[in-house]
Scaffold this active site. Structure first.
Site, PDB file in Angstrom:
ATOM      1  N   HIS A 109      -3.786  -9.771  -5.017  1.00 11.46           N
ATOM      2  CA  HIS A 109      -5.347  -9.618  -4.177  1.00 11.46           C
ATOM      3  C   HIS A 109      -6.323  -9.138  -4.867  1.00 11.46           C
ATOM      4  O   HIS A 109      -7.012  -8.990  -4.603  1.00 11.46           O
ATOM      5  CB  HIS A 109      -4.709  -8.870  -3.015  1.00 11.46           C
ATOM      6  CG  HIS A 109      -4.092  -8.951  -1.712  1.00 11.46           C
ATOM      7  ND1 HIS A 109      -3.461  -8.333  -1.147  1.00 11.46           N
ATOM      8  CD2 HIS A 109      -3.655 -10.401  -1.301  1.00 11.46           C
ATOM      9  CE1 HIS A 109      -2.600  -9.021  -0.341  1.00 11.46           C
ATOM     10  NE2 HIS A 109      -3.064 -10.254  -0.157  1.00 11.46           N
TER      11      HIS A 109
ATOM     12  N   ALA B 118       0.707  -1.109   0.358  1.00 12.59           N
ATOM     13  CA  ALA B 118      -0.134   0.111   0.044  1.00 12.59           C
ATOM     14  C   ALA B 118       0.775   1.364  -0.408  1.00 12.59           C
ATOM     15  O   ALA B 118       0.748   2.240   0.079  1.00 12.59           O
ATOM     16  CB  ALA B 118      -0.971   0.038   0.682  1.00 12.59           C
TER      17      ALA B 118
ATOM     18  N   CYS C  22     -24.496 -15.165 -12.297  1.00 12.01           N
ATOM     19  CA  CYS C  22     -23.975 -15.930 -13.317  1.00 12.01           C
ATOM     20  C   CYS C  22     -21.619 -15.208 -13.871  1.00 12.01           C
ATOM     21  O   CYS C  22     -22.130 -15.702 -14.781  1.00 12.01           O
ATOM     22  CB  CYS C  22     -24.713 -15.272 -14.962  1.00 12.01           C
ATOM     23  SG  CYS C  22     -24.747 -13.108 -14.945  1.00 12.01           S
TER      24      CYS C  22
END
Length: 255
Positions: free
Chosen positions: A125, A28, A136
């Protein structure tokens, strides 16, 4: 710039110059200079107050049981459509274009490495730019003309994003707590790290597993850690620089 940082950058430059298979492992902290908050720093998301702890919200169980609360937090705190790549992203892309850097292995989900021009980006990630219907499996991803199209679909939806075809919930293609990492991404990441003669760890606290364990496969010559706070690998590294990663990498000359 402090003297320790200047000396560290000199050593980093020398190591990069003599390396031919560099891998970057980032977290990060690479994107904080782009305005995207991290999780664990003093001002990070984990130190902010919410109805539920952020660690709980970004979990599979929470997504399945409290979808309105999940998407409220997700849209508000985990999407940054205006974020742009910073100096770190661009320098890594430049190193790859020069043939020095072979892969970026990232824990980030913001897509900024690709936006800067990096090609071999292994997203441990997942990515907020990719989404799919849980019923679907229809994809809601970015397009060549609009890479943010998938993110915008989720962001602009009223409450829980729904598939226009079947009405199912459209979720982000990110790895939540309690979910496993993609096996192909793992194998390619490990392959690159095993082959590397230099590993640069940047902007990560190295406390998120199993991702952080992948650096155990590194057996190359140079290990560099670029992170504001200490990490568990500092003692093993021959280069440790505690400064903003964008400011550090912007000093590197690609030869």
């Amino acid at each position: 710039m402090e003297k320790d940082t200047e000396l560290g950058i000199e050593k980093l430059q020398q190591a990069i110059d003599e390396s031919n298979y560099i891998v970057f492992f980032g977290g990060a902290g690479v994107s904080t200079e782009s305005g995207i908050p991290d999780f664990r720093s003093q001002d990070g998301l984990y130190h902010q107050k919410y109805k539920y702890p952020p660690e709980t919200i970004v979990s599979h169980t929470f997504l399945m049981q409290k979808q309105e609360d999940f998407f409220e937090f997700y849209k508000d705190k985990m999407l940054a459509p205006k974020a742009k790549p910073n100096a770190a992203h661009y320098k890594l892309a430049e190193l790859e274009a020069a043939g020095k850097l072979k892969a970026v292995v990232t824990q980030n989900i913001d897509g900024l490495h690709q936006a800067a021009g990096s090609r071999e980006v292994l997203e441990l990630h997942g990515s907020v730019l990719r989404n799919y219907c849980m019923r679907c499996k229809k994809r809601f991803d970015g397009t060549e003309d609009d890479v943010l199209a998938g993110m915008k679909f989720v962001l602009d939806s009223d409450g829980i994003p729904r598939c226009p075809d079947c009405g199912g919930v459209v979720r982000p293609d990110v790895v939540l707590y309690e979910e496993g990492l993609d096996s192909e991404v793992i194998s390619r990441s490990v392959m690159h790290i095993q082959r590397a003669d230099m590993l640069i760890i940047g902007g990560t606290s190295l406390v998120v597993y199993p991702a952080a364990s992948f650096i155990n496969y590194f057996n190359g010559k140079h290990l560099a850690v670029l992170n504001m706070a200490p990490t568990s690998r500092d003692s093993e590294a021959d280069i440790v620089i505690k400064d903003k990663i964008g400011e550090v990498l912007s000093q590197i000359k690609v030869k």
